[in-house]
Design a protein around this motif. Structure first.
Motif, PDB file in Angstrom:
ATOM      1  N   TYR A   5       0.685  -1.294  -0.127  1.00 53.73           N
ATOM      2  CA  TYR A   5      -0.024  -0.033  -0.097  1.00 53.73           C
ATOM      3  C   TYR A   5       0.786   1.178   0.002  1.00 53.73           C
ATOM      4  CZ  TYR A   5      -4.001  -2.892   1.367  1.00 53.73           C
ATOM      5  OH  TYR A   5      -5.006  -3.809   1.462  1.00 53.73           O
ATOM      6  N   LEU A   6       0.477   2.102  -0.701  1.00 52.06           N
ATOM      7  CA  LEU A   6       1.111   3.372  -0.737  1.00 52.06           C
ATOM      8  C   LEU A   6       0.225   4.592   0.063  1.00 52.06           C
ATOM      9  CD1 LEU A   6       3.549   5.420  -1.758  1.00 52.06           C
ATOM     10  CD2 LEU A   6       2.062   5.668  -3.859  1.00 52.06           C
ATOM     11  N   ARG A   7       0.500   4.881   1.153  1.00 47.44           N
ATOM     12  CA  ARG A   7      -0.253   5.895   2.055  1.00 47.44           C
ATOM     13  C   ARG A   7       0.325   7.027   2.359  1.00 47.44           C
ATOM     14  NH1 ARG A   7      -1.829   1.099   6.427  1.00 47.44           N
ATOM     15  NH2 ARG A   7      -3.270   0.181   5.099  1.00 47.44           N
ATOM     16  N   LYS A 133     -13.753  -2.361  10.396  1.00 49.49           N
ATOM     17  CA  LYS A 133     -13.566  -1.101  10.930  1.00 49.49           C
ATOM     18  C   LYS A 133     -12.246  -0.531  11.450  1.00 49.49           C
ATOM     19  CE  LYS A 133     -16.245   1.705  14.278  1.00 49.49           C
ATOM     20  NZ  LYS A 133     -17.629   1.972  15.180  1.00 49.49           N
ATOM     21  N   GLY A 134     -11.849   0.724  11.269  1.00 53.16           N
ATOM     22  CA  GLY A 134     -10.522   1.174  11.967  1.00 53.16           C
ATOM     23  C   GLY A 134     -10.703   2.638  12.182  1.00 53.16           C
ATOM     24  N   ILE A 189      -4.579   1.802  -8.789  1.00 46.56           N
ATOM     25  CA  ILE A 189      -5.699   2.463  -8.086  1.00 46.56           C
ATOM     26  C   ILE A 189      -6.847   1.725  -8.237  1.00 46.56           C
ATOM     27  CG2 ILE A 189      -5.777   4.181  -9.997  1.00 46.56           C
ATOM     28  CD1 ILE A 189      -6.450   6.298  -7.754  1.00 46.56           C
ATOM     29  N   PHE A 190      -7.212   1.611  -6.798  1.00 45.08           N
ATOM     30  CA  PHE A 190      -8.587   1.107  -6.652  1.00 45.08           C
ATOM     31  C   PHE A 190      -9.498   1.976  -5.756  1.00 45.08           C
ATOM     32  CE2 PHE A 190      -5.747  -2.606  -7.110  1.00 45.08           C
ATOM     33  CZ  PHE A 190      -6.244  -3.135  -8.418  1.00 45.08           C
ATOM     34  N   THR A 191     -10.318   2.527  -6.117  1.00 40.38           N
ATOM     35  CA  THR A 191     -11.139   3.723  -5.420  1.00 40.38           C
ATOM     36  C   THR A 191     -11.921   3.026  -4.324  1.00 40.38           C
ATOM     37  OG1 THR A 191     -12.506   4.112  -7.300  1.00 40.38           O
ATOM     38  CG2 THR A 191     -10.852   5.319  -7.544  1.00 40.38           C
ATOM     39  N   ARG A 194      -9.958   1.865   1.073  1.00 40.96           N
ATOM     40  CA  ARG A 194      -9.398   2.987   2.133  1.00 40.96           C
ATOM     41  C   ARG A 194      -7.868   3.384   1.667  1.00 40.96           C
ATOM     42  NH1 ARG A 194      -6.421   4.020   6.510  1.00 40.96           N
ATOM     43  NH2 ARG A 194      -5.458   2.070   6.585  1.00 40.96           N
ATOM     44  N   SER A 195      -7.183   2.417   1.584  1.00 37.60           N
ATOM     45  CA  SER A 195      -5.600   2.196   0.946  1.00 37.60           C
ATOM     46  C   SER A 195      -5.741   2.474  -0.529  1.00 37.60           C
ATOM     47  CB  SER A 195      -4.928   1.628   1.512  1.00 37.60           C
ATOM     48  OG  SER A 195      -4.355   1.993   2.835  1.00 37.60           O
TER      49      SER A 195
END
Length: 209
Positions: A5-7, A133-134, A189-191, A194-195
């Motif tokens: 993940y690129l966050r 949930k986060g 990219i997967f919209t 969340r990430s």
């Protein structure tokens, strides 16, 4: 190959609550070539005015800057652009942007404007998901309340995303498989997640180097 993940990081951008304070004095947000006219996954029929972004006094200068553009992409330094051009990205276009810090121009930055998302590349039959949930606690992200989810179509994913909007829950893949003809991508990219950005190990290593 591993993928990651690129966050966005909130720990390495300085003590300012927002890395970008404002645009240049007199910037016309309502103009036809304003950054506000950039839209999701669409090649604009104009050259956007990105002159210039003003960094907060207590912000740090970074190669990826937290932008204020409501479209998918990255505001990046020449160093970062020189790395990204060597990798296989979704369709995209670069626009020159200006960045000012402590009343000094930093030279050309670039807005990497993404023109497509990659949801259509997912092989749902070989993928599995969950709904979690986060939230943030003491500057750390926590995750709990895992709910297994199975999807047979992207329409089902869209409906699930609409169902959980605002609930603090989000969709995360246990295993994400893409179609064989798209395995050479270095950024996806997967919209609906969340990430939303996933990068290859090769791109990760290049960015960290």
């Amino acid at each position: 190959m591993n993928y990651y993940y690129l966050r966005k990081s909130f720990k390495d951008i300085g003590s300012a609550p927002m890395q970008i304070k404002d645009m240049s004095n007199g910037y016309e947000f309502g103009a036809a070539n304003s950054l506000r006219k950039l839209t999701f996954f669409t090649k604009p029929a104009f050259t956007p005015n990105l002159q210039y972004f003003v960094l907060a006094h207590k912000a740090k200068v970074t190669d990826f800057i937290h932008d204020i553009i409501s479209a998918y992409g990255f505001l990046i330094s020449p160093k970062a652009k020189n790395i990204m051009v060597n990798f296989n990205l979704p369709q995209h276009i670069y626009f020159i942007a200006g960045v000012m810090y402590h009343k000094k121009m930093l030279g050309d930055y670039y807005w990497l404007h993404l023109l497509e998302e990659d949801t259509h590349l997912i092989d749902l039959a070989e993928s599995s998901f969950c709904v979690q949930k986060g939230g943030w606690y003491d500057d750390e992200w926590y995750e709990d309340e895992v709910e297994t989810a199975y999807f047979k179509s992207m329409e089902e994913i869209v409906l699930k995303r609409k169902e959980i909007v605002g609930s603090g829950r989000y969709i995360r893949p246990y295993k994400l498989s893409v179609k064989a003809n798209s395995l050479n991508r270095d950024l996806y990219i997967f919209t609906f997640m969340r990430s939303q950005y996933i990068i290859s190990e090769n791109l990760k290593n290049a960015l960290e180097g």
